[in-house]
Motif scaffolding. Sequence first.
Motif, short mmCIF file in Angstrom:
data_model
loop_
_atom_site.label_atom_id
_atom_site.label_comp_id
_atom_site.label_asym_id
_atom_site.label_seq_id
_atom_site.Cartn_x
_atom_site.Cartn_y
_atom_site.Cartn_z
N ALA A 173 0.82 -1.23 0.00
CA ALA A 173 0.00 0.00 0.00
C ALA A 173 0.85 1.27 0.00
O ALA A 173 0.33 2.36 -0.22
CB ALA A 173 -0.93 0.01 1.21
N ALA A 174 2.14 1.14 0.26
CA ALA A 174 3.02 2.31 0.30
C ALA A 174 3.53 2.63 -1.10
O ALA A 174 3.66 1.75 -1.96
CB ALA A 174 4.19 2.04 1.23
N ARG A 175 3.84 3.89 -1.33
CA ARG A 175 4.40 4.27 -2.63
C ARG A 175 5.87 3.86 -2.70
O ARG A 175 6.56 3.79 -1.68
CB ARG A 175 4.27 5.77 -2.84
CG ARG A 175 5.14 6.63 -1.94
CD ARG A 175 5.23 8.07 -2.42
NE ARG A 175 5.96 8.90 -1.50
CZ ARG A 175 7.29 8.96 -1.43
NH1 ARG A 175 8.03 8.20 -2.23
NH2 ARG A 175 7.90 9.76 -0.57
N PRO A 176 6.38 3.60 -3.89
CA PRO A 176 7.82 3.34 -4.02
C PRO A 176 8.61 4.52 -3.49
O PRO A 176 8.33 5.68 -3.79
CB PRO A 176 8.00 3.19 -5.54
CG PRO A 176 6.65 2.77 -6.04
CD PRO A 176 5.66 3.48 -5.17
N GLY A 177 9.61 4.23 -2.65
CA GLY A 177 10.38 5.30 -2.04
C GLY A 177 9.81 5.79 -0.73
O GLY A 177 10.37 6.70 -0.11
N GLY A 178 8.68 5.22 -0.32
CA GLY A 178 8.05 5.61 0.93
C GLY A 178 8.75 5.01 2.13
O GLY A 178 9.79 4.35 2.02
N THR A 179 8.15 5.24 3.30
CA THR A 179 8.76 4.79 4.56
C THR A 179 7.75 4.00 5.38
O THR A 179 6.59 4.42 5.50
CB THR A 179 9.24 5.99 5.40
OG1 THR A 179 10.19 6.73 4.64
CG2 THR A 179 9.88 5.53 6.70
N LEU A 180 8.17 2.88 5.93
CA LEU A 180 7.35 2.11 6.86
C LEU A 180 8.06 2.07 8.21
O LEU A 180 9.24 1.71 8.27
CB LEU A 180 7.09 0.69 6.35
CG LEU A 180 6.15 -0.18 7.19
CD1 LEU A 180 5.36 -1.15 6.30
CD2 LEU A 180 6.92 -0.99 8.26
N VAL A 181 7.35 2.45 9.26
CA VAL A 181 7.90 2.40 10.61
C VAL A 181 7.10 1.37 11.41
O VAL A 181 5.89 1.53 11.61
CB VAL A 181 7.83 3.77 11.31
CG1 VAL A 181 8.49 3.69 12.68
CG2 VAL A 181 8.50 4.84 10.47
N ALA A 182 7.77 0.29 11.82
CA ALA A 182 7.13 -0.74 12.65
C ALA A 182 7.34 -0.35 14.10
O ALA A 182 8.45 -0.38 14.61
CB ALA A 182 7.74 -2.10 12.36
N ALA A 183 6.25 0.04 14.77
CA ALA A 183 6.36 0.58 16.13
C ALA A 183 5.42 -0.11 17.12
O ALA A 183 5.12 0.45 18.17
CB ALA A 183 6.09 2.08 16.12
#
Length: 327
Positions: free
Chosen positions: A234-244
């Motif tokens: 679901a994220a755009r290419p180059g985006g950021t995912l933070v697992a918190a």
Amino acid sequence: MSRVVVFDEFGGPDVMHVVEEPVVEPAAGEVRVRIEAFAVNPLDLMMRSGASPVTVPLPHARLGVEGTGVIDALGPETTGLEIGDPVILTAVPDATVRGSYAEYTTVPASRVVARPAGLGITEAAAIWVAYSTAYGALVEKAGMRPGDHVLITAASGGVGRAAIQIADQIGAVPIAVTRHTAKKDDLLAAGAAAVIATDQVDVVEAVRHHTGGTGADIVLDLVTGPGQQDLVKAARPGGTLVAAGFLDPRPTPFPRSTPLTIFSYQSFEHTLDAVVVKRMAAFLNAGVRLGALRPAIDTVFALDDVVEAHRHREKGLHTGGKIVVTV
């Protein structure tokens, strides 16, 4: 004497009991805080039940990583604070020894910040853990900017709601994810620009719809587990995912060959950094002053009813707001 909540064995809420102990004098560089209220956090339940990732020495272990109160005494060489100052605890070193489930506790002076004017005691007790976690993950770690589409899982929880409000304050676009359609109106009222209920729609398709086909710039994953694979898509290419977060105990497959920047985040990464804590406190004060940041409170219990407070949390009876215990 100070009333203190302790437990001598791991187990359910009934292992906790209130005892009286001598009030401890603060050491050099420390302050003693007369606790007025504290919040019940998932880590407290994990520590009490024996599921904590950190070692909990028994018997006579204490609990509590969040709270608010008034400076009651200053240790030698403590500067910048005065007796009577209302403060919020930003970190409790050795919570098993001097946790906030008590009438008094001592902490390093660097581990308190001034209580924001305009916050009641119950709100002040419930604001730091959720809001510092959301701020640290989104602003410090992911570099959230105005206009960013931010996908927030477990959005009805304390950190999720804080993340919605913080994104709104920055000027980003919070997209809330919940498992239940019934929570949609509540999350929209809480400030979400859009709500994705996974019992009704597909996360990936819904995110594409709400972002004009580009995908989320930032994903705040407070659940992890196998469902993270859909969040990556679901994220755009180059985006950021933070697992918190860790609400799903199942293993989280590591994303391979993904065009994302992926971080694992734990709040103490920043709450033990005095420079970042100063930024957090300034942001929090501004948000409270503007009315943009306000924690939701579910139920307030008295100290003698701390067992019931934990039962309430374990049974899932809370509505997404924090459970607070007044002292």
